[in-house]
Enzyme design. Structure first.
Site: not given
Ligand code: ARG
Length: 464
Positions: A116, A162, A283, A289, A291, A296
């Site tokens: 995490n 405008h 084109s 043309k 373009n 775009e």
């Molecule tokens: N691949 C996961 C993500 O992008 C990584 C973290 C995963 N963590 C977990 N507790 N499963 O978030």
């Protein structure tokens, strides 16, 4: 035969069976998060060094881990690395390969850390590079616009409201309007980059860790200003991605507006500007043309960038603290938006550098549509002491007269003008040319060439 064999090597302890194929498909992120390989390895190398520094693992193990990670990196860079979907993501792919290369010490790397805080760190590092790329891309674009502005400080063109001719302005002033817009974009990226530069590493899963880690050390090693102060926030914060996307959306909106002007200006009906062959296409059927495809596509890129912003805002909305797997959906939005934005910035910079304003056409257009009517009304106020509302009325009558006669304002005779107001004298003709009109607009921020030159100078100094 036990299913246990096929359960995940990284966390298979409590699992009797491996994942269903569909589970693996919905769960895996390796197909896209492999773009963060270099960041993942940098984060792990910093973490390993810190673990050794703090006596949590041995120096020898840390050295083996750090060397092994460099080997993994070189395999990834040379394209020999074999990614595995079963290993879900970049974090587990790298660690598993590290284990194959160095054996047992690889298992000590994840001490005091979780995926995490690892993913938050990797993604922050990746996004931080994109902040930097956006800032330098905008600096380059502003540089190209400043050159156009300097060259065209005196060049008159119609100013529109405008999309109807309003008053004459200068090409330089129009270019400088975009310099201001892109400068605000640039400052948004700079500002958000400062705010985002806190390290999540060491927040672990959500609550921090009992190991005596040193988060300042890893933060400094990874170029962060400080560690983030709350572990729950550290692993669940994606504001940096949202701020990147919202800044990108506003910037792409500006790019899109400018691109639209280039599309209009390069048309046969306007002929205000010639875009270079390098940024145009032909084109396959119509030989004549040319373009403005790049313009775009720049105009269109804002669609997917806005989509990414709304996509991630919607993912994050209502998520409880701390980490949820929903957040894995953050990366593709930012990857795609960053790719689109950098490409659009580069293409716009190239187009602006190459484009040639069509001076005769711009000057002629600037003088049509009674563009100096306001100058005439202002003259009546200044020279005859007329209240502005009355001057507006007299000028309106003269415009109607010119329109009926099929001429422009400076082509009316003095006698004709005096039928609307007897006190008008021949000095009035001095203010009816577009050059006089723009030269008179010297109020701060006005279109006068001297103002444009002063602003070009200011911005060149600022960007130097
Ligand atoms: N691949 C996961 C993500 O992008 C990584 C973290 C995963 N963590 C977990 N507790 N499963 O978030």
């Amino acid at each position: 035969m036990s299913d246990k064999k096929t359960s995940n090597a990284m966390w298979g302890g409590r699992f009797a069976a491996g994942p269903d194929a569909i589970m693996e498909a919905i769960n895996a992120s390796i197909s896209f998060d492999k773009r963060m390989a270099a960041q993942d390895i940098a984060g792990s190398r910093a973490h390993a060094a810190m673990l050794a520094q703090q006596g949590i693992i041995t120096d020898k193990d840390a050295e083996t881990i750090r060397e092994g990670l460099l080997t993994v990196l070189s395999e990834i860079e040379s394209g020999t690395f074999e990614y595995s979907t079963a290993l879900e993501d970049i974090h587990m792919n790298v660690e598993a390969r590290l284990k194959e290369i160095i054996g047992e010490p690889a298992g000590r790397l994840h001490t005091g850390r979780s995926r995490n805080d690892q993913v938050a760190t990797d993604f922050k590092l990746w996004t931080r590079d994109q902040f930097d790329a956006a800032i330098s891309g905008l600096t380059a674009l502003m540089g190209a616009l400043l050159e156009q502005a300097e060259q065209g400080a005196d060049l008159c063109m119609p100013g529109f409201t405008h999309l109807q001719v309003a008053q004459p302005v200068t090409w330089g002033h129009h270019m400088m309007a975009y310099v201001e817009m892109f400068a605000r974009d640039r400052s948004r990226f700079i500002d958000a980059r400062t705010r985002m530069n806190e390290s999540p590493l060491g927040a672990a899963a959500l609550a921090g860790t009992g190991f005596p880690i040193d988060r300042d050390l890893t933060a400094a090693a990874l170029g962060f200003d400080r560690p983030s102060a709350n572990s729950l926030d550290a692993v669940s914060d994606r504001d940096f991605a949202l701020e990147f996307l919202s800044s990108a959306s506003i910037c792409a909106t500006h790019l899109s507006r400018f691109a639209e002007e280039l599309v209009i200006w390069s048309s046969a009906q306007f002929k205000f500007v010639t875009l270079s062959d390098r940024f145009s296409t032909g084109s396959s059927i119509m030989p004549q043309k040319k373009n403005p495809d790049a313009a775009e596509l720049i105009r269109a890129k804002v669609g997917r960038i806005n989509g990414s912003l709304i996509g991630l805002l919607t993912v994050m909305k209502g998520l409880p603290l701390a980490y949820s797997k929903d957040m894995q959906e953050d990366k593709e939005q930012v990857f795609d938006a960053a790719d689109s934005l950098m490409l659009a910035l580069a293409a716009m910079t190239g187009m602006v550098g190459d484009m040639k304003p069509n001076a005769p056409q711009l000057e002629t257009a600037a003088a049509t549509g009674f563009s100096t009517a306001t100058d005439l009304a202002d003259w009546l106020v200044r020279e005859l002491g007329m209240p502005f509302r009355d001057a507006h009325h007299v000028t309106g009558a003269l415009v109607a007269m010119a329109e009926t006669n099929g001429v422009d304002l400076p082509e009316l005779t003095l006698e004709q003008m005096q039928t609307a107001c007897a006190d008008i004298n021949e000095n009035v003709f001095d203010v009816l040319t577009v050059q006089k009109s723009v030269a008179s607009r010297i109020s701060y921020g006005g279109t006068a060439p001297e103002n444009v030159r002063a602003q070009v100078k200011r911005w060149k100094a600022e960007l130097a």
